[in-house]
Write an enzyme that holds these catalytic residues in place. Structure first.
Site, PDB file in Angstrom:
ATOM      1  N   GLU A 128    -110.034   3.582  -1.327  1.00  0.00           N
ATOM      2  CA  GLU A 128    -109.520   4.950  -1.283  1.00  0.00           C
ATOM      3  C   GLU A 128    -108.243   4.973  -0.431  1.00  0.00           C
ATOM      4  OE1 GLU A 128    -112.194   7.943   0.197  1.00  0.00           O
ATOM      5  OE2 GLU A 128    -110.805   9.540  -0.329  1.00  0.00           O
ATOM      6  N   ALA A 269    -114.659   5.198   8.420  1.00  0.00           N
ATOM      7  CA  ALA A 269    -115.654   4.606   7.533  1.00  0.00           C
ATOM      8  C   ALA A 269    -115.336   5.004   6.102  1.00  0.00           C
ATOM      9  CB  ALA A 269    -117.048   5.097   7.905  1.00  0.00           C
ATOM     10  N   MET A 270    -116.056   4.406   5.147  1.00  0.00           N
ATOM     11  CA  MET A 270    -115.756   4.667   3.738  1.00  0.00           C
ATOM     12  C   MET A 270    -117.043   4.715   2.934  1.00  0.00           C
ATOM     13  SD  MET A 270    -113.515   5.212   1.437  1.00  0.00           S
ATOM     14  CE  MET A 270    -114.120   5.568  -0.213  1.00  0.00           C
ATOM     15  N   GLU A 271    -117.129   5.743   2.098  1.00  0.00           N
ATOM     16  CA  GLU A 271    -118.379   6.081   1.411  1.00  0.00           C
ATOM     17  C   GLU A 271    -118.613   5.372   0.088  1.00  0.00           C
ATOM     18  OE1 GLU A 271    -115.692   8.207   1.780  1.00  0.00           O
ATOM     19  OE2 GLU A 271    -115.418   9.437  -0.016  1.00  0.00           O
ATOM     20  N   HIS A 304    -121.988  11.721   7.586  1.00  0.00           N
ATOM     21  CA  HIS A 304    -120.870  12.120   6.728  1.00  0.00           C
ATOM     22  C   HIS A 304    -120.770  11.191   5.511  1.00  0.00           C
ATOM     23  CE1 HIS A 304    -116.738  13.740   6.017  1.00  0.00           C
ATOM     24  NE2 HIS A 304    -116.556  12.536   5.499  1.00  0.00           N
ATOM     25  N   GLU A 305    -120.752   9.890   5.761  1.00  0.00           N
ATOM     26  CA  GLU A 305    -120.585   8.957   4.640  1.00  0.00           C
ATOM     27  C   GLU A 305    -121.802   9.011   3.721  1.00  0.00           C
ATOM     28  OE1 GLU A 305    -117.632   8.073   4.471  1.00  0.00           O
ATOM     29  OE2 GLU A 305    -117.078   8.359   6.565  1.00  0.00           O
ATOM     30  N   HIS A 308    -121.644  12.007   1.456  1.00  0.00           N
ATOM     31  CA  HIS A 308    -120.682  11.865   0.357  1.00  0.00           C
ATOM     32  C   HIS A 308    -121.364  11.411  -0.935  1.00  0.00           C
ATOM     33  CE1 HIS A 308    -116.638  12.740   1.588  1.00  0.00           C
ATOM     34  NE2 HIS A 308    -116.569  11.846   2.541  1.00  0.00           N
ATOM     35  N   GLU A 327    -113.942  16.292   1.058  1.00  0.00           N
ATOM     36  CA  GLU A 327    -113.873  16.086   2.508  1.00  0.00           C
ATOM     37  C   GLU A 327    -114.244  17.345   3.302  1.00  0.00           C
ATOM     38  OE1 GLU A 327    -114.092  13.365   3.591  1.00  0.00           O
ATOM     39  OE2 GLU A 327    -113.196  12.013   2.117  1.00  0.00           O
TER      40      GLU A 327
END
Ligand code: B3K
Ligand code: ZN
Length: 882
Positions: A128, A269-271, A304-305, A308, A327
């Protein structure tokens, strides 16, 4: 000469792709220097698209070594490969076809940390927003959803672990020292959610049983030896999964959920679907090395992640203009989660502090943009606090306007209606309109108009008629590209407090719609009449910060003090105290600028001390009450012609005054709140530590020597207490021997723990005063400094620029020139990191003239440099636009 300034992309130009992608089959042969990727992509031409239309794929710095159509090599006359696109002509009219693209890339030299790269010998991806195109040519946009199979081949000894999205299909030894694994993700997804990780890592395992009884394997991968540090993250993950089932009715949808912690990462971080990748800062925690704030961040980011998975992954964005769709909504969800896990009022205070200190300045400066922008040059620069935090506030306002039940109905409709789709903000808002029957057209301006609305309010009471009248007026300031604004729908939660602190109940309310305790301000000017009010009330406006606005209300300090003492809404109490403090600090700044001593208002002293001393209130709240507005809060309130030295000097005097007046209570609190028993990261224990540390820092402000702070450093038995004590010591007595000794001891003790060493850099980078620049320069040549690690660069350079107003904004402009050199040094390696740190200058126009000139010159120097990235040139150009 600029080479890569990026073109501007406009929302109005959106149209779907000409070709529909059905399936993706990827094979990675991993090698640090030369990884080979074969991508097999099944497409068909979209109905109605001309036969002549070519297939256009995105690319970025790719080396292509093969291109096939249905397994037959494509003639060079039929395709054109450039730096950023691959165009293929002569494709079948209606039948599906397969394109096979082979690319080669070098993960170990990928310093941008976008696409496939290596960190500590682990292969890792970040896609992303537009990183997938750095792996292969692809329709790299969020509205292209496909099902992926991923085959990974790698050296068995150095990469025993081979991970990708979805469920594991199987694997085998290849007999040549390599092995392979195949993963299949049944959920159609956009390329930005693709992930691959391969390497040698330790693991923490657990399971979660969903509400419908399915067992999900949970795995958190960390560096060997750090497994124990992942247990809090695992606990937070399980709580998040349960909460999403209970509160939003959302279950997890694969057999396995994995998190990998890496130490080189551009963001938090990344989901990625089923395989989240995290900056290890937001996974690893133990009492010796993590602060309470670290624990709270880990809990929030893990949640949060995970959230998602439904808001972002199952339902994704049609295009990047819709970023707030995932977001803003997901931040709202993680805020609610943390509020349920911790104290709701304290969480809200922390959110509002963050919103005001980060988003309000963005919204008031040259980088202001709507929550749903309509154009961008570099999408990475739109992962902003406006999209995230203001986006969350907009979602919260929908919940406030509709009420709990209808909001839930709207969310359920959203999940039902759009599961598996890539949608827009309009689709999202329509679900709430349809579920509630309410027209949200005017409300939607919150997505489209940039700038923080200002509401001015004044009240008057007619004792004879027992009528209270409240006049409200809203203005939305101009923002880049938006000079005139329409009035917004602003939901204001309010109470009318009587002298004994009770809430007056009006017999009738006219002049505005009212739902429960919310008045709906929809016109530029409105006067609201409350009848049947027995005595003069004190209006408490914007309870719970129901709308993200600046509020100017004519209110005496006595009235504010009444709110601070008696409001039933704890947030409103804090807000009132904060307003008293801010008035005082603004006045102190003016006094300091005129060379006069600052005077500390009795109401402020009384308000703070009685809140601190009130044992009926939770310690975390009392600590928040004691935390005065920051120097940047004061600068924001003053708005223009800011002198950071005067702000600092005025604030220091107020702090000293409070330290003196509250010495007894602070001494008592420092003792009473001292920890006993083993460390626990729970919110109540963290609150006691916070209150104790607030009291301690006031005592240190009042000290004339470093002994107390140095002793607190020695006595600390957890990182929260230790880092606070070291900060107090270093900031109050930067030149003392005790400070040098404590910093050296800290460094030596934690030299092998990168996350703690980041704190060591940050504490020194925030020492107030003009000398800190030299300290920062010296620290840059410390052997522990590493310009390639984003966390380390942020901890020193980023912290100095964002969080040291007097050091960075030196009157001679050296701070800005230093930053310009750093930006130009970082940019070629890691443009995203450089652009992000450069946004620290977003408020330069509100500085006094001399500093503003220096700042403009430094920005102009950056703007004129050769070979700027699109990321940095976009930011610097917008900052200089007048
Ligand atoms: N979605 C990611 C952020 C990606 C940033 C790309 N430049 C993390 C998050 O917000 O959950
Ligand atoms: Zn997110």
């Amino acid at each position: 000469m600029r080479t890569n300034t990026g073109q501007t992309i406009h929302l109005e130009d959106y149209r779907p792709t000409d070709f529909v992608l059905e399936r993706v089959d990827l094979t990675f042969e991993l090698d640090p220097k030369e990884t080979k990727i074969e991508a097999r992509l099944i497409f068909h031409r979209r109905e109605g698209v001309s036969q002549a239309a070519p297939l256009v794929l995105d690319g970025d710095e790719l080396r292509m070594t093969g291109l096939l159509l249905d397994q037959v090599e494509i003639s060079p006359t039929l395709f054109d490969a450039t730096d950023d696109t691959l165009t293929i002509h002569g494709l079948p009219e209606t039948a599906p076809f397969e394109i096979t693209v082979t690319t080669l890339l070098s993960p170990e030299t990928n310093t941008k940390l976008m696409g496939l790269y290596r960190t500590n010998n682990v292969y890792c991806t970040q896609c992303e927003a537009e990183g997938f195109r750095r792996i292969t040519y692809f329709p790299d946009r969020p509205d292209v959803l496909a099902v992926y199979t991923v085959n990974i081949i790698a050296d068995k000894a150095t990469a025993p672990l081979l991970l990708s999205n979805g469920n594991l299909l199987g694997g085998a030894d290849m007999g040549d020292g390599r092995h392979f694994a195949a993963w299949f993700d049944p959920h159609p997804k956009p390329s930005y959610l693709f992930a691959l990780v391969a390497g040698d890592l330790g693991v923490v395992e657990d399971t979660f049983t969903t509400a419908s009884g399915r067992a999900v394997a949970l795995r958190i991968y960390v560096e060997h030896g750090k497994e124990a540090g992942a247990s809090y993250a695992m606990d937070a993950l399980k709580r998040s999964m349960k909460w999403d089932e209970e509160v939003f009715g959302r279950e997890y949808d694969l057999d396995i959920f994995m998190i990998v912690a890496v130490s080189d990462f551009n963001m938090g971080a990344m989901e990625n679907k089923g395989l989240n990748v995290f900056n290890d800062k937001y996974v690893l925690a133990d009492p010796e090395t993590a602060t309470d704030a670290d624990y709270a961040n880990i809990e929030a980011i893990i949640a949060h992640e995970y959230f998602h998975n439904w808001t972002g992954n199952r339902i994704t964005c049609r295009d990047w203009f819709q970023l707030c769709l995932k977001e803003g909504l997901t931040v709202y969800r993680d805020h609610e989660f943390s509020a349920d896990m911790r104290s709701r009022a304290v969480k809200r205070i922390a959110e509002v502090r963050h919103l005001k200190s980060e988003q309000f300045p963005e919204d008031a400066g040259p980088l202001a943009h709507p929550v749903r922008p309509t154009k961008y040059r570099e999408i990475n620069n739109f992962y902003t606090t406006t999209v995230y935090e203001k986006g969350s506030e907009v979602t919260r306002m929908i919940a406030t306007i509709l009420g709990r039940e209808l909001f839930k109905k709207g969310m359920d409709l959203y999940f039902d209606r759009h599961d598996g789709q890539a949608v827009t903000i309009e689709d999202f808002v329509a679900c709430f309109e349809d579920a509630s029957g309410r027209n949200l057209k005017q409300f939607s301006l919150w997505y489209h108009q940039a700038g923080t609305p200002l509401v001015t309010a004044s009240g008057s009471y007619d004792a004879e008629k027992q009528i209270f009248s409240l006049s409200l007026e809203q203005t939305v300031p101009p923002a880049p590209g938006q000079s005139t604004k329409e009035p917004m729908h602003i939901p204001l939660r309010l109470g009318l407090l009587l002298a004994d602190g009770s809430d007056a109940k009006a017999a009738t309310v006219s002049g505005a719609d009212l739902t429960e305790d919310v008045i709906h301000l929809t016109k530029r000017k409105q006067t609201v009449l409350f009848t049947g009010i027995p005595s003069r009330p004190v209006p408490s406006l914007n309870r719970g910060f129901s709308a993200p606005i600046n509020l100017h209300i004519e209110q005496s300090t006595e009235d504010r003090a009444l709110i601070a003492r008696h409001e039933s809404d704890l947030f409103a109490r804090w807000q009132a105290l904060n307003a008293i403090a801010l008035d005082n600090l603004v006045a102190a700044t003016a006094q300091a600028r005129n060379g006069q001593p600052a005077t500390c208002d009795n109401a402020l002293v009384a308000g703070l001390i009685s809140a601190a001393a009130d044992d009926r209130l939770e310690p975390a709240f009392r600590s928040q009450a004691l935390a005065l507005p920051s120097e940047s809060d004061i600068a924001r309130e003053i708005g223009s012609d800011n002198d950071p030295d005067a702000i600092h000097a005025g604030r220091q005097q107020i702090l000293a005054g409070l330290a003196e007046a509250g010495r007894d209570i602070f001494t008592r609190l420092a003792d009473d709140m001292a920890s006993s028993g083993p460390f626990s990261p729970d919110a109540a224990s963290a609150g006691r530590r916070a209150l104790r540390n607030s009291a301690l820092s006031f005592l240190v402000y009042g000290d004339t020597g470093p002994e107390r702070a140095a002793e607190a450093v020695r006595a600390a038995n957890n990182m929260t207490d230790l880092s606070l004590a070291l900060t107090s010591l270093a900031h109050r007595f930067p030149d003392a021997n005790e400070t040098a000794e404590a910093l050296a001891a800290f460094k030596q003790r934690f030299a092998s723990n990168a996350l703690v060493i980041d704190k060591w850099f940050a504490i020194q980078a925030t020492i107030p005063g003009s000398e800190t620049l030299d300290r920062v320069k010296t620290l840059m040549s410390d052997p522990l400094f590493n310009g390639n690690n984003p966390n380390r660069v942020r901890s020193l350079v980023g912290t100095f620029a964002f969080s040291n107003p007097t050091g960075f904004n030196r009157a001679d402009g050296e701070g800005y020139r230093f930053l310009a050199r750093q930006i130009l040094d970082i940019d070629p390696r890691n443009p995203q990191l450089a652009a992000r740190i450069l946004t620290s200058m977003r408020s330069w126009r509100s500085l006094e003239g001399v500093r503003a000139d220096h700042a403009r010159n430094a920005l102009t120097e950056i703007a004129g440099a050769a070979n700027l990235s699109a990321d940095v040139s976009d930011i610097v150009d917008r900052m200089l636009e007048s």
